[in-house]
Design a protein around this motif. Structure first.
Motif, PDB file in Angstrom:
ATOM      1  N   SER A 134       5.893  16.077  12.493  1.00 26.31           N
ATOM      2  CA  SER A 134       6.807  16.923  11.724  1.00 26.31           C
ATOM      3  C   SER A 134       6.416  16.968  10.252  1.00 26.31           C
ATOM      4  O   SER A 134       6.501  18.014   9.603  1.00 26.31           O
ATOM      5  CB  SER A 134       8.245  16.438  11.875  1.00 26.31           C
ATOM      6  OG  SER A 134       8.347  15.110  11.422  1.00 26.31           O
ATOM      7  N   ILE A 135       5.976  15.828   9.716  1.00 29.87           N
ATOM      8  CA  ILE A 135       5.572  15.796   8.310  1.00 29.87           C
ATOM      9  C   ILE A 135       4.342  16.671   8.099  1.00 29.87           C
ATOM     10  O   ILE A 135       4.271  17.463   7.158  1.00 29.87           O
ATOM     11  CB  ILE A 135       5.242  14.351   7.874  1.00 29.87           C
ATOM     12  CG1 ILE A 135       6.467  13.453   7.992  1.00 29.87           C
ATOM     13  CG2 ILE A 135       4.683  14.343   6.454  1.00 29.87           C
ATOM     14  CD1 ILE A 135       7.402  13.505   6.828  1.00 29.87           C
ATOM     15  N   GLU A 159       4.464   0.521  14.530  1.00 31.59           N
ATOM     16  CA  GLU A 159       5.393  -0.297  15.303  1.00 31.59           C
ATOM     17  C   GLU A 159       4.594  -1.490  15.807  1.00 31.59           C
ATOM     18  O   GLU A 159       3.456  -1.340  16.230  1.00 31.59           O
ATOM     19  CB  GLU A 159       5.906   0.585  16.446  1.00 31.59           C
ATOM     20  CG  GLU A 159       6.452  -0.107  17.637  1.00 31.59           C
ATOM     21  CD  GLU A 159       6.191   0.709  18.907  1.00 31.59           C
ATOM     22  OE1 GLU A 159       6.787   0.357  19.926  1.00 31.59           O
ATOM     23  OE2 GLU A 159       5.375   1.661  18.887  1.00 31.59           O
ATOM     24  N   TYR A 192       0.019   2.714  16.034  1.00 35.10           N
ATOM     25  CA  TYR A 192       0.202   3.848  15.122  1.00 35.10           C
ATOM     26  C   TYR A 192       0.641   5.099  15.876  1.00 35.10           C
ATOM     27  O   TYR A 192       0.101   5.423  16.931  1.00 35.10           O
ATOM     28  CB  TYR A 192      -1.106   4.128  14.370  1.00 35.10           C
ATOM     29  CG  TYR A 192      -1.302   3.172  13.217  1.00 35.10           C
ATOM     30  CD1 TYR A 192      -0.696   3.417  11.991  1.00 35.10           C
ATOM     31  CD2 TYR A 192      -2.050   2.017  13.369  1.00 35.10           C
ATOM     32  CE1 TYR A 192      -0.854   2.534  10.935  1.00 35.10           C
ATOM     33  CE2 TYR A 192      -2.210   1.128  12.316  1.00 35.10           C
ATOM     34  CZ  TYR A 192      -1.607   1.391  11.104  1.00 35.10           C
ATOM     35  OH  TYR A 192      -1.745   0.508  10.061  1.00 35.10           O
ATOM     36  N   HIS A 193       1.626   5.787  15.298  1.00 35.32           N
ATOM     37  CA  HIS A 193       2.155   7.034  15.871  1.00 35.32           C
ATOM     38  C   HIS A 193       1.929   8.166  14.892  1.00 35.32           C
ATOM     39  O   HIS A 193       2.116   7.990  13.692  1.00 35.32           O
ATOM     40  CB  HIS A 193       3.670   6.921  16.091  1.00 35.32           C
ATOM     41  CG  HIS A 193       4.078   5.845  17.038  1.00 35.32           C
ATOM     42  ND1 HIS A 193       4.544   6.111  18.310  1.00 35.32           N
ATOM     43  CD2 HIS A 193       4.104   4.489  16.897  1.00 35.32           C
ATOM     44  CE1 HIS A 193       4.835   4.963  18.914  1.00 35.32           C
ATOM     45  NE2 HIS A 193       4.582   3.969  18.080  1.00 35.32           N
ATOM     46  N   LEU A 194       1.589   9.320  15.385  1.00 33.03           N
ATOM     47  CA  LEU A 194       1.469  10.504  14.536  1.00 33.03           C
ATOM     48  C   LEU A 194       2.853  11.020  14.179  1.00 33.03           C
ATOM     49  O   LEU A 194       3.744  11.080  15.018  1.00 33.03           O
ATOM     50  CB  LEU A 194       0.686  11.596  15.279  1.00 33.03           C
ATOM     51  CG  LEU A 194       0.588  12.961  14.592  1.00 33.03           C
ATOM     52  CD1 LEU A 194      -0.140  12.846  13.266  1.00 33.03           C
ATOM     53  CD2 LEU A 194      -0.108  13.959  15.504  1.00 33.03           C
ATOM     54  N   ASN A 195       3.022  11.388  12.913  1.00 30.96           N
ATOM     55  CA  ASN A 195       4.271  11.976  12.441  1.00 30.96           C
ATOM     56  C   ASN A 195       4.087  13.485  12.329  1.00 30.96           C
ATOM     57  O   ASN A 195       3.962  14.034  11.236  1.00 30.96           O
ATOM     58  CB  ASN A 195       4.603  11.408  11.067  1.00 30.96           C
ATOM     59  CG  ASN A 195       5.968  10.770  11.041  1.00 30.96           C
ATOM     60  OD1 ASN A 195       6.846  11.203  11.789  1.00 30.96           O
ATOM     61  ND2 ASN A 195       6.136   9.778  10.201  1.00 30.96           N
ATOM     62  N   GLU A 205       3.117   9.116   4.897  1.00 31.52           N
ATOM     63  CA  GLU A 205       4.076   9.189   6.023  1.00 31.52           C
ATOM     64  C   GLU A 205       3.603  10.125   7.122  1.00 31.52           C
ATOM     65  O   GLU A 205       4.404  10.696   7.854  1.00 31.52           O
ATOM     66  CB  GLU A 205       5.472   9.571   5.529  1.00 31.52           C
ATOM     67  CG  GLU A 205       6.056   8.495   4.612  1.00 31.52           C
ATOM     68  CD  GLU A 205       7.468   8.813   4.146  1.00 31.52           C
ATOM     69  OE1 GLU A 205       8.207   9.461   4.894  1.00 31.52           O
ATOM     70  OE2 GLU A 205       7.807   8.403   3.007  1.00 31.52           O
ATOM     71  N   LEU A 206       2.289  10.260   7.215  1.00 29.93           N
ATOM     72  CA  LEU A 206       1.734  11.069   8.308  1.00 29.93           C
ATOM     73  C   LEU A 206       1.686  10.266   9.603  1.00 29.93           C
ATOM     74  O   LEU A 206       1.544  10.832  10.685  1.00 29.93           O
ATOM     75  CB  LEU A 206       0.329  11.562   7.938  1.00 29.93           C
ATOM     76  CG  LEU A 206       0.307  12.652   6.865  1.00 29.93           C
ATOM     77  CD1 LEU A 206      -1.112  12.905   6.360  1.00 29.93           C
ATOM     78  CD2 LEU A 206       0.902  13.953   7.412  1.00 29.93           C
ATOM     79  N   VAL A 207       1.775   8.947   9.473  1.00 27.80           N
ATOM     80  CA  VAL A 207       1.857   8.081  10.652  1.00 27.80           C
ATOM     81  C   VAL A 207       2.959   7.047  10.427  1.00 27.80           C
ATOM     82  O   VAL A 207       3.339   6.774   9.289  1.00 27.80           O
ATOM     83  CB  VAL A 207       0.532   7.324  10.916  1.00 27.80           C
ATOM     84  CG1 VAL A 207      -0.616   8.297  11.140  1.00 27.80           C
ATOM     85  CG2 VAL A 207       0.202   6.378   9.772  1.00 27.80           C
ATOM     86  N   SER A 208       3.462   6.506  11.520  1.00 30.59           N
ATOM     87  CA  SER A 208       4.391   5.380  11.419  1.00 30.59           C
ATOM     88  C   SER A 208       3.848   4.263  12.302  1.00 30.59           C
ATOM     89  O   SER A 208       3.029   4.507  13.183  1.00 30.59           O
ATOM     90  CB  SER A 208       5.788   5.801  11.842  1.00 30.59           C
ATOM     91  OG  SER A 208       5.746   6.403  13.111  1.00 30.59           O
ATOM     92  N   ARG A 226      -0.165   6.004   6.081  1.00 35.76           N
ATOM     93  CA  ARG A 226       1.214   5.505   6.056  1.00 35.76           C
ATOM     94  C   ARG A 226       1.897   5.940   4.771  1.00 35.76           C
ATOM     95  O   ARG A 226       3.046   6.384   4.773  1.00 35.76           O
ATOM     96  CB  ARG A 226       1.248   3.972   6.124  1.00 35.76           C
ATOM     97  CG  ARG A 226       0.898   3.380   7.476  1.00 35.76           C
ATOM     98  CD  ARG A 226       1.350   1.920   7.571  1.00 35.76           C
ATOM     99  NE  ARG A 226       0.887   1.117   6.446  1.00 35.76           N
ATOM    100  CZ  ARG A 226      -0.217   0.378   6.435  1.00 35.76           C
ATOM    101  NH1 ARG A 226      -1.013   0.353   7.493  1.00 35.76           N
ATOM    102  NH2 ARG A 226      -0.540  -0.347   5.390  1.00 35.76           N
TER     103      ARG A 226
END
Lengths: 89, 89
Positions: free
Chosen positions: A72-73, A59, A67-70, A54-57, A51
């Motif tokens: 784009s980062i 909710e 957990y969601h994969l980010n 910021e590789l994951v976000s 987190r």
DNA sequence: CGCCTAATTAGATATCCTTCTAATTAGAGT
DNA sequence: ACTCTAATTAGAAGGATATCTAATTAGGCG
């Protein structure tokens, strides 16, 4: 989000495995944790580093954290480093 | 050479800076070391980690050791991870 | 409210990483 | 062989990381 935090986060095999699992779609902390031979608190620490980079976000869904994969980062950081570009100003 | 050693090697800013410098062309250990505010033995340890990951290769020239960037390893590792491919069997 | 499940945070410990100084290896030249 | 320069390896100290158990927060439901 710093390039430092990203490569730091990627330096541990467990955290790279977490990212691979999230590639297929979002997963709860518990579902992720089930795939490892480690306690949930240990996994929580790994989630925190992901987190921070910021590789994951995250909710919330009821009592679960999803957990969601980010992607784009991750893409920007790795392809950026491959091209030896500086991080976005 | 393991994917583990590669990401481990990439996790330290000094080592990433070394790779960036080698992008422009091969450099001796001493020339590389001059760019950092660290002792030569410390840099030697960083070089060793980069060698271990095979991100660099070394060639002796007289009393100097010349470091070369191994771009192909770096590219395969990072683009491979981005695509979530397994390392070559 | 009280309790259950989901997850994180706190605190402790063991291991690993980074860095230094001192000692060692290796090649070149006198 | 001796000495000088280049670089690495050895050993030690300090800080950071990973992991565990125990305690805490948060939400859902009877």
């Amino acid at each position: 989000m710093t390039i430092n935090a990203i490569f730091e986060a990627l330096s541990h095999p467990v955290r790279r495995d977490i990212l691979k699992m999230l590639r297929a779609g979002p997963l709860s902390a518990g579902d992720l944790a089930r795939n490892f031979d480690l306690t949930k608190p240990t996994l929580s620490v790994h989630f925190a580093k992901l987190r921070e980079a910021e590789l994951v976000s995250v909710e919330r869904q009821g009592t679960s954290l999803i957990y969601h994969l980010n992607m784009s980062i991750l893409e920007e950081a790795l392809s950026g480093f491959l091209a030896f570009k500086e991080p976005k100003p």
